[in-house]
Enzyme design. Structure first.
Site, short mmCIF file in Angstrom:
data_model
loop_
_atom_site.label_atom_id
_atom_site.label_comp_id
_atom_site.label_asym_id
_atom_site.label_seq_id
_atom_site.Cartn_x
_atom_site.Cartn_y
_atom_site.Cartn_z
N ARG A 155 0.85 -1.19 0.00
CA ARG A 155 0.00 0.00 0.00
C ARG A 155 0.88 1.24 0.00
NH1 ARG A 155 -3.67 -2.38 -1.63
NH2 ARG A 155 -5.71 -2.72 -0.72
N HIS A 204 -1.04 0.99 -9.45
CA HIS A 204 -1.77 0.08 -8.54
C HIS A 204 -2.38 -1.07 -9.36
CE1 HIS A 204 -4.00 -0.22 -4.46
NE2 HIS A 204 -3.95 -1.41 -5.03
#
Ligand code: NDP
Ligand code: OXD
Length: 319
Positions: free
Chosen positions: A234, A282
């Protein structure tokens, strides 16, 4: 309450198009109605919520909610809401997603080993020069996060000949992996790894963990010319200013980053143009509704047959 109403699912998705998911629910469970938020707010017939970054408070307003399904393996996006109802939170644990993540990790690790960045630059400049070729056996990959994704990546890297170490919150024994835990274990792994792969969840404990202090503990003089960071966990795990400083002062040789403090990565971020940073949006492991919707439906049916959900998040630990 009739059958259709009893099987209603609320989908709440921010940042991407939910239509493929709705289509898959229609294909695999025509008897269950999927309601797209903002419809369905406070609807007493909703039994399940399937979410990615839901607006805070909407789940608490569903009086008969029985479970929350995350559209990702990570659940930090759900915990941004501090009014969550007390129902199980089910996350994604699926071969399809795990394989995609291991593909990304192996791709990036091999690109570093085989000096992809250097050869791409040489090709552009029409330079014929054969560089040093370290072997996988000379390279240690340290994985921060030895969970479902970390363990699979570790197994695949081991198969390719890399030495693999790993770090987790609790002590672990994983075949072929030099396992560490705790502060001292992390320091030891950082100081002996040539490539660090981050596959941690974002929690109160891990936020900002990739910072100047951690980068200062990385190994010096690796067979790759310097330590490499790969973060597919993350963006909130990393302090980007500290990564850039470490790239510039030589503590870090290169970084592959799939996740960022702010997503989408702002146009003005210096990471975009840094010659030793590889950016992906991502995209390390996409959640594919063709594989994941049938799995969610299986869980719902099991629950309705009186069996417990699997892959339930530990709320206290935050992952
Ligand atoms: P798991 O929950 O299976 O594994 C998490 C691992 O992190 C465990 O080994 C856990 O330790 C360890 N961990 C958690 N907190 C700490 C801590 N404070 N200190 C040390 N270790 C810690 O998760 P997954 O492997 O399924 O997924 C990992 C993350 O990958 C997700 O949370 C998500 O953020 C990210 N992800 C990113 C994607 C992308 O496309 N970029 C796609 C999918 C996931 P222990 O074993 O002791 O519990
Ligand atoms: C996930 C993600 O958590 O895609 O699955 O980030």
């Amino acid at each position: 309450m009739n059958q259709t109403v009893a099987k209603r699912i609320l989908m709440s998705v921010t940042g991407w198009d939910p239509s493929h998911w709705v289509r898959q629910f229609k294909v695999h469970a025509p008897d269950r109605e999927v309601v797209l938020e903002p419809d369905g707010r406070a609807d007493p017939s909703i039994r399940y919520a399937v979410v990615w970054k839901q607006p805070p408070g909407i789940l608490a307003d569903l009086p008969n909610l029985e479970a929350i399904f995350s559209l990702g393996a990570g659940v930090d996006h759900i915990f941004r809401d501090n009014q969550l109802p007390d129902v199980p939170i089910v996350r994604i644990v699926a071969d399809d997603l795990t394989m995609r993540m291991s593909e990304y990790v192996v791709w990036q690790v091999l690109d570093q080993l085989r000096q992809g960045n250097i050869y791409r630059a040489q090709q552009k400049a029409r330079v014929w020069h054969e560089g040093e070729q370290p072997s996988a056996r000379d390279v240690t990959v340290g994985i921060m996060g030895l969970g479902v994704l970390g363990c699979d990546a570790a197994a695949k890297l081991t198969m390719l000949g890399f030495r693999v170490a790993g770090w987790s919150r609790s002590p672990k024994a994983v075949a072929g992996v030099d396992c560490h835990h705790g502060e001292a274990g992390l320091t030891q792994m950082l100081g002996t790894s040539d490539i660090i792969v981050v596959l941690l969840p974002l929690t109160d404990e891990t936020r900002g963990i990739i910072n100047s202090g951690l980068l200062g503990k990385l190994k010096r003089g690796t067979p790759l010319g310097g330590p490499v960071l790969i973060n597919a966990g993350r963006g909130g795990l990393q302090v980007e200013a500290d990564i850039l400083a470490a790239l510039d002062d030589g503590r870090l040789m290169a970084a592959s980053l799939d996740v960022f403090e702010t997503e989408p990565l702002p146009e003005e971020s210096p990471l975009w143009a840094h010659p030793r940073v590889f950016v992906t949006p991502h995209a390390a492991a996409v959640s594919d509704p063709r594989h994941l919707v049938p799995q969610m439906l299986r869980q719902m049916r099991q629950h309705e047959a009186g069996q417990p959900f699997s892959d339930v998040v530990d709320r206290k630990a935050g992952y």
